[in-house]
Write a protein that holds these residues in place. Structure first.
Motif, short mmCIF file in Angstrom:
data_model
loop_
_atom_site.label_atom_id
_atom_site.label_comp_id
_atom_site.label_asym_id
_atom_site.label_seq_id
_atom_site.Cartn_x
_atom_site.Cartn_y
_atom_site.Cartn_z
N HIS A 64 113.71 -1.02 -81.06
CA HIS A 64 112.90 -1.07 -82.28
C HIS A 64 113.56 -0.32 -83.44
O HIS A 64 114.19 0.72 -83.24
N ILE A 65 113.34 -0.87 -84.65
CA ILE A 65 113.76 -0.20 -85.88
C ILE A 65 112.57 -0.16 -86.83
O ILE A 65 111.63 -0.94 -86.72
N LEU A 66 112.64 0.78 -87.75
CA LEU A 66 111.67 0.90 -88.83
C LEU A 66 112.40 0.59 -90.13
O LEU A 66 113.46 1.16 -90.39
N ILE A 67 111.87 -0.33 -90.90
CA ILE A 67 112.43 -0.70 -92.19
C ILE A 67 111.51 -0.16 -93.27
O ILE A 67 110.35 -0.57 -93.36
N LEU A 68 112.01 0.77 -94.07
CA LEU A 68 111.24 1.38 -95.15
C LEU A 68 111.74 0.85 -96.49
O LEU A 68 112.96 0.79 -96.71
N LEU A 69 110.84 0.48 -97.37
CA LEU A 69 111.19 0.01 -98.70
C LEU A 69 110.50 0.89 -99.74
O LEU A 69 109.28 1.05 -99.69
N ALA A 70 111.29 1.44 -100.65
CA ALA A 70 110.76 2.16 -101.81
C ALA A 70 111.30 1.45 -103.04
O ALA A 70 112.49 1.12 -103.10
N CYS A 71 110.44 1.18 -104.02
CA CYS A 71 110.87 0.37 -105.16
C CYS A 71 110.13 0.76 -106.43
O CYS A 71 109.22 1.58 -106.41
N GLU A 72 110.55 0.13 -107.53
CA GLU A 72 109.87 0.29 -108.82
C GLU A 72 109.73 -1.10 -109.43
O GLU A 72 110.70 -1.83 -109.56
N LEU A 140 119.63 9.60 -101.46
CA LEU A 140 118.58 9.13 -102.37
C LEU A 140 118.15 10.31 -103.24
O LEU A 140 117.63 11.30 -102.73
N GLU A 141 118.38 10.19 -104.55
CA GLU A 141 118.07 11.29 -105.45
C GLU A 141 117.02 10.96 -106.49
O GLU A 141 116.48 11.86 -107.12
N ASP A 142 116.72 9.68 -106.69
CA ASP A 142 115.69 9.29 -107.65
C ASP A 142 114.34 9.83 -107.15
O ASP A 142 113.89 9.48 -106.06
N ARG A 143 113.70 10.67 -107.96
CA ARG A 143 112.48 11.36 -107.50
C ARG A 143 111.35 10.40 -107.16
O ARG A 143 110.63 10.59 -106.18
N ALA A 144 111.17 9.36 -107.96
CA ALA A 144 110.10 8.39 -107.68
C ALA A 144 110.37 7.66 -106.37
O ALA A 144 109.46 7.48 -105.56
N LEU A 145 111.62 7.25 -106.15
CA LEU A 145 111.94 6.54 -104.91
C LEU A 145 111.86 7.47 -103.70
O LEU A 145 111.42 7.05 -102.63
N VAL A 146 112.26 8.74 -103.86
CA VAL A 146 112.13 9.71 -102.75
C VAL A 146 110.66 9.86 -102.37
O VAL A 146 110.30 9.82 -101.19
N ARG A 147 109.80 10.00 -103.36
CA ARG A 147 108.36 10.16 -103.12
C ARG A 147 107.79 8.92 -102.44
O ARG A 147 107.03 9.02 -101.47
N ARG A 148 108.18 7.75 -102.91
CA ARG A 148 107.67 6.50 -102.33
C ARG A 148 108.21 6.28 -100.91
O ARG A 148 107.51 5.77 -100.05
N MET A 149 109.44 6.68 -100.66
CA MET A 149 110.02 6.56 -99.32
C MET A 149 109.28 7.47 -98.35
O MET A 149 108.97 7.07 -97.23
N LYS A 150 108.97 8.69 -98.79
CA LYS A 150 108.21 9.62 -97.94
C LYS A 150 106.82 9.07 -97.65
O LYS A 150 106.31 9.21 -96.54
N ALA A 156 103.88 4.76 -91.93
CA ALA A 156 104.36 4.15 -90.69
C ALA A 156 104.01 5.02 -89.48
O ALA A 156 103.72 4.49 -88.40
N GLU A 157 104.05 6.33 -89.66
CA GLU A 157 103.81 7.26 -88.55
C GLU A 157 102.37 7.73 -88.44
O GLU A 157 102.03 8.45 -87.50
N ARG A 163 96.32 4.05 -84.25
CA ARG A 163 95.04 3.80 -83.59
C ARG A 163 94.54 2.39 -83.89
O ARG A 163 94.10 1.66 -83.00
N VAL A 164 94.64 1.97 -85.14
CA VAL A 164 94.11 0.67 -85.55
C VAL A 164 95.02 -0.49 -85.11
O VAL A 164 94.55 -1.49 -84.58
N PHE A 165 96.33 -0.35 -85.33
CA PHE A 165 97.26 -1.46 -85.09
C PHE A 165 98.01 -1.35 -83.77
O PHE A 165 98.66 -2.29 -83.35
N GLY A 166 97.93 -0.20 -83.13
CA GLY A 166 98.65 0.01 -81.89
C GLY A 166 100.04 0.56 -82.13
O GLY A 166 100.57 0.51 -83.23
N HIS A 167 100.64 1.09 -81.09
CA HIS A 167 102.00 1.62 -81.16
C HIS A 167 102.96 0.46 -81.47
O HIS A 167 102.74 -0.66 -81.02
N TYR A 168 104.01 0.73 -82.21
CA TYR A 168 104.93 -0.34 -82.61
C TYR A 168 105.51 -1.09 -81.41
O TYR A 168 105.82 -2.27 -81.50
#
Length: 184
Positions: A64-72, A140-150, A156-157, A163-168
């Motif tokens: 399994h992998i986790l794909i995270l997207l942060a954008c503007e 990643l240094e863009d503050r908005a993207l760092v915040r959105r990525m976090k 995701a975690e 509880r609602v969707f089950g473990h990945y």
């Protein structure tokens, strides 16, 4: 007639087996990395795209992998813009989670290590957005993207999501394969 069909059946079986063997050689580990947005275009032309973005693909376990997207957003830079998806390695390829991914496709070019995400809009114009991400090793240094990525990582975690969707590892991964591009 039967003599004619046997060679065709053998050829079809050989093609099928070769395709399966090729797909089976693809793994989630090839996708792991950081990617910066290089282009975001829509058809018909509009402001539904991104001005900046980052994708982070992280290995969770051997399948399994986790794909995270942060954008503007182009049209509203301060609006929430991000998402996360889980993907699973299967015998015939790597598949995105079935939940909330029917509007999109992901393509990966192993040679150039680029990701392309094609998304269908729910608007009356039936817009399609194409976002291309190139690999990067820069932090990643863009503050908005760092915040959105976090925020996406936390979502995701989050224990309520689990509880609602089950473990990945227990989710469905059947309908949306990540397409690994072939260069001739």
């Amino acid at each position: 007639m039967l003599c004619f069909l046997r060679p065709l059946t053998a050829i079809a079986a050989a093609i099928l087996l070769c395709g399966t063997a090729t797909a089976a050689g693809l793994s989630t580990q090839e996708l792991v990395g950081e990617y910066n947005l290089t282009t975001s275009t829509t058809v018909p032309a509009g402001n539904w795209g991104y001005t900046k973005g980052r994708v982070s693909v992280r290995q969770l376990d051997d399948r399994h992998i986790l794909i995270l997207l942060a954008c503007e957003w182009k049209r509203e830079p301060k609006a929430v813009c991000g998402n996360h998806f889980f993907a699973q390695q299967r015998e015939d390829g790597v598949y995105l989670q079935d939940m909330n991914t029917d509007f999109m496709r992901i393509y990966f070019d192993p040679a150039g290590r680029s990701l392309t995400i094609i998304s269908r809009g729910a608007d009356a114009r039936e817009s399609v957005r194409r976002d291309v991400f190139a690999p990067t090793e820069a932090p990643l240094e863009d503050r908005a993207l760092v915040r959105r990525m976090k925020r996406e990582q936390g979502s995701a975690e989050h224990k309520e999501s689990t509880r609602v969707f089950g473990h990945y590892s227990k989710r469905a991964y059947q309908n949306n394969r990540i397409e690994f591009q072939r260069n001739p």
